[in-house]
Motif scaffolding. Structure first.
Motif: not given
Length: 388
Positions: A94-95, A99-102, A255-256, A262-265
């Motif tokens: 879940x992202x 956009x965040x997922x890509x 990996x994703x 580490x970026x969005x949390x």
């Protein structure tokens, strides 16, 4: 005073052309808007549980890094029902929107200089997502005069000497409303998997489809090189929720997930519970919305065709967009400006999605019906006035 030092990569990014075009307009709500896909649906009408009851039962601790298990389990079951492919809840992430997922996927798979193939026309944000992840976007213009979109990935790969790391396939397609043929999807997937190329399948407009046979016949598969991306913004009409997800083979998805964490949390629990309620509520409301989109596209096409203004409509099979070709002798920049200033109507120039498509405009049919029909009259009248 010395100038502030920022990441040099940011200077290579451009403010998306859509933002540039729309951002200059004051009192934008007074205009007839066909510029962005903006369903304005009230949340309390969409979910099956009263908001106060739902919120009263949420404990605001951290959610799992990949997202609430109940949400991922529901997504897993839904995807199997729709596509016939089994991904476990652990293979769902879940992202913050698709956009965040890509973004997280590209960061996970790209090394500096890796090439990503993007067929044009395309959502302009792809380019910045690739650039900020140190990749290089390779493009090819597609023929829009056919019933389906087609990409000859083998020919492109051979032309650049077998150096493609990933390809992005948006299906159903923004901005055209077209879809890739099932046979072409098969060719792309088979070639990519044989040659260790990642396939990022962006299904932002999943279920906004008017040709069910296309999806039924499309040979999607599970493979370590394939990732599927979806969002709640389009079909469920809640772009403000900023909720999306990606499905992929466990090793690839880990990996994703590392990048995403580490970026969005973690995505907040309230957003995820709203998403869960949307997935488990009755589909009749959303199915009715899709029927309305189809009806509006048909009406818009009829208005344009009956006017005999010289605009041409593509083979629309999904989304809520019309990508219309303007008459060849029209000055396209002047047309968009006149439509904006004289008719208070906003469309997006096709050049935003690829330079070759400068003689197209994209219409997003998400306004209320009465306002949309008046805006369409303006679109046609402006063309007619400039042809005289």
């Amino acid at each position: 005073m010395d100038s502030i030092i920022v990441n040099k990569q940011l200077k290579e990014l451009s403010k998306t052309s859509i933002s540039k075009f729309v951002g200059k307009i004051k009192n934008i709500d007074k205009y007839y808007r066909f510029d962005i896909g903006l369903p304005r649906l009230r949340l309390k009408e969409l979910i099956g549980v009263p908001l106060d009851i739902m919120f009263n039962n949420i404990y605001m601790d951290y959610s799992p890094a990949k997202g609430l298990y109940s949400l991922r389990e529901t997504i897993s079951k839904m995807f199997k029902d729709e596509r016939g492919i089994t991904y476990s809840p652990e293979e769902v992430l879940v992202c913050c929107g698709s956009l965040g997922a890509i973004y997280s996927a590209l960061k996970a798979i790209l090394n500096p200089g890796d090439k990503v193939l993007v067929p044009l026309p395309a959502w302009p944000t792809y380019e910045n997502l690739i650039k900020i992840n140190s990749g290089q976007m390779i493009t090819i213009d597609m023929d829009l005069n056919k019933e389906y979109l087609e990409l000859d990935i083998e020919a492109v790969d051979n032309a650049i000497q077998g150096d493609i790391k990933a390809v992005i396939i948006n299906n159903p397609h923004n901005p055209t409303g077209m879809m890739y043929s099932p046979e072409n999807i098969r060719q792309i997937i088979n070639y990519a998997c044989r040659n260790n190329i990642y396939v990022l399948i962006d299904e932002a407009y999943h279920n906004i489809i008017y040709d069910d046979k296309v999806i039924e016949k499309t040979p999607y598969i599970k493979h370590p090189n394939i990732l599927y991306f979806r969002t709640f913004s389009k079909y469920y009409g809640v772009p403000g929720l900023r909720l999306g997800y990606v499905l992929g083979n466990l090793e690839t998805l880990e990996a994703v997930n590392t990048v995403n964490h580490l970026t969005v949390g973690n995505i907040d629990k309230i957003t995820q519970y709203v998403g869960l309620n949307l997935l488990t509520s009755s589909n009749t409301y959303f199915e009715e919305r899709v029927r309305n989109y189809k009806k509006w596209i048909q009406k818009a096409s009829e208005i344009i065709e009956i006017s005999d203004c010289g605009m041409k409509i593509l083979q629309i099979k999904g989304t809520y967009y019309i990508f219309a070709r303007l008459p060849e002798k029209l000055d396209f920049v002047t047309y968009c400006q006149k439509l904006l200033t004289k008719y208070k109507t906003i469309v997006l120039p096709g050049s935003i999605f690829g330079k070759k498509y400068h003689n197209y405009i994209r219409l997003s049919l998400t306004e209320n019906e009465d306002k949309m029909l008046k805006g369409l009259e303006n679109v046609v009248e402006c063309v007619v006035s400039m042809k005289k």
